[in-house]
Design a protein around this motif. Sequence first.
Motif, PDB file in Angstrom:
ATOM      1  N   SER A   1      -6.438  94.476  55.753  1.00 20.19           N
ATOM      2  CA  SER A   1      -7.791  94.168  56.235  1.00 20.19           C
ATOM      3  C   SER A   1      -7.870  92.746  56.797  1.00 20.19           C
ATOM      4  O   SER A   1      -8.467  92.517  57.861  1.00 20.19           O
ATOM      5  CB  SER A   1      -8.779  94.340  55.077  1.00 20.19           C
ATOM      6  N   GLU A   2      -7.263  91.782  56.081  1.00 19.83           N
ATOM      7  CA  GLU A   2      -7.264  90.391  56.553  1.00 19.83           C
ATOM      8  C   GLU A   2      -6.555  90.257  57.895  1.00 19.83           C
ATOM      9  O   GLU A   2      -7.031  89.585  58.816  1.00 19.83           O
ATOM     10  CB  GLU A   2      -6.597  89.476  55.513  1.00 19.83           C
ATOM     11  N   ILE A   3      -5.400  90.927  58.017  1.00 23.61           N
ATOM     12  CA  ILE A   3      -4.632  90.870  59.270  1.00 23.61           C
ATOM     13  C   ILE A   3      -5.433  91.535  60.391  1.00 23.61           C
ATOM     14  O   ILE A   3      -5.502  91.027  61.515  1.00 23.61           O
ATOM     15  CB  ILE A   3      -3.254  91.520  59.095  1.00 23.61           C
ATOM     16  N   ALA A   4      -6.076  92.651  60.103  1.00 25.67           N
ATOM     17  CA  ALA A   4      -6.866  93.366  61.109  1.00 25.67           C
ATOM     18  C   ALA A   4      -8.036  92.510  61.599  1.00 25.67           C
ATOM     19  O   ALA A   4      -8.353  92.500  62.801  1.00 25.67           O
ATOM     20  CB  ALA A   4      -7.369  94.687  60.539  1.00 25.67           C
ATOM     21  N   LEU A   5      -8.658  91.761  60.685  1.00 25.69           N
ATOM     22  CA  LEU A   5      -9.758  90.880  61.080  1.00 25.69           C
ATOM     23  C   LEU A   5      -9.275  89.797  62.053  1.00 25.69           C
ATOM     24  O   LEU A   5      -9.924  89.505  63.065  1.00 25.69           O
ATOM     25  CB  LEU A   5     -10.410  90.239  59.853  1.00 25.69           C
ATOM     26  N   SER A   6      -8.111  89.221  61.729  1.00 28.66           N
ATOM     27  CA  SER A   6      -7.557  88.181  62.614  1.00 28.66           C
ATOM     28  C   SER A   6      -7.231  88.758  63.980  1.00 28.66           C
ATOM     29  O   SER A   6      -7.557  88.174  65.024  1.00 28.66           O
ATOM     30  CB  SER A   6      -6.283  87.576  62.014  1.00 28.66           C
ATOM     31  N   MET A   7      -6.592  89.889  64.002  1.00 34.56           N
ATOM     32  CA  MET A   7      -6.213  90.509  65.280  1.00 34.56           C
ATOM     33  C   MET A   7      -7.463  90.959  66.042  1.00 34.56           C
ATOM     34  O   MET A   7      -7.529  90.850  67.269  1.00 34.56           O
ATOM     35  CB  MET A   7      -5.282  91.705  65.035  1.00 34.56           C
ATOM     36  N   GLY A   8      -8.488  91.445  65.321  1.00 34.72           N
ATOM     37  CA  GLY A   8      -9.729  91.869  65.963  1.00 34.72           C
ATOM     38  C   GLY A   8     -10.412  90.712  66.675  1.00 34.72           C
ATOM     39  O   GLY A   8     -10.981  90.875  67.769  1.00 34.72           O
TER      40      GLY A   8
END
Length: 196
Positions: A10-17
């Motif tokens: 989730s943290e990685i997805a937020l950064s990439m988003g």
Amino acid sequence: MGSFFESVQSEIALSMGHIQKITGIFKNKDVNVAQLKQKLDKEEMANFIMEAMKRTECCVDLLRKASGEIESSHKESNAAGNKIIQLEEELLSSKTEQINRFQSMVDNKLKDTIKTEMKSYSDAVKKDAGQTLTIRNIKTAVKDIVKSGTEDRERNLILFGVSEEPNETMENKVAQIFETVGVKPKYEAVRFGRTA
């Protein structure tokens, strides 16, 4: 463990988003340095770096927590394994002790039985040692058995000292003995003991 990986993802997805929203590039494989320089100004880049650092720090904390849980689980697993080994050793020791007691009991009973039987056999041999096997003795024993005939078919005649020749059957040998004493009863002949 599942919640840990979901948190990191989730943290990685937020950064990439965040990067995808600013740059308009929605596939991670399409992102490169030249595009980022072209589409991000310094302030956006600084904000992105700060956000990425916070998210990285959050991921590191999650990794530390997961590492502690794994280590704790590993220690519990080792303790359980050691307890199982200890219980198996105790069970094996108990079974070995039971087997040894049973073996000792069987050995003692066997020794007692052998002593009793040897004493009985020894007494019987001593009692009969004075008698010799003669044709008259055999004749008398066979006639007594034949006379009792139908009344007692369970009577047995035991002949001691009957020699056995090679290729000679017990049936033939006993038939010769009965012929010698002049009787012809129905019989079964069996040899007990070792052959010479």
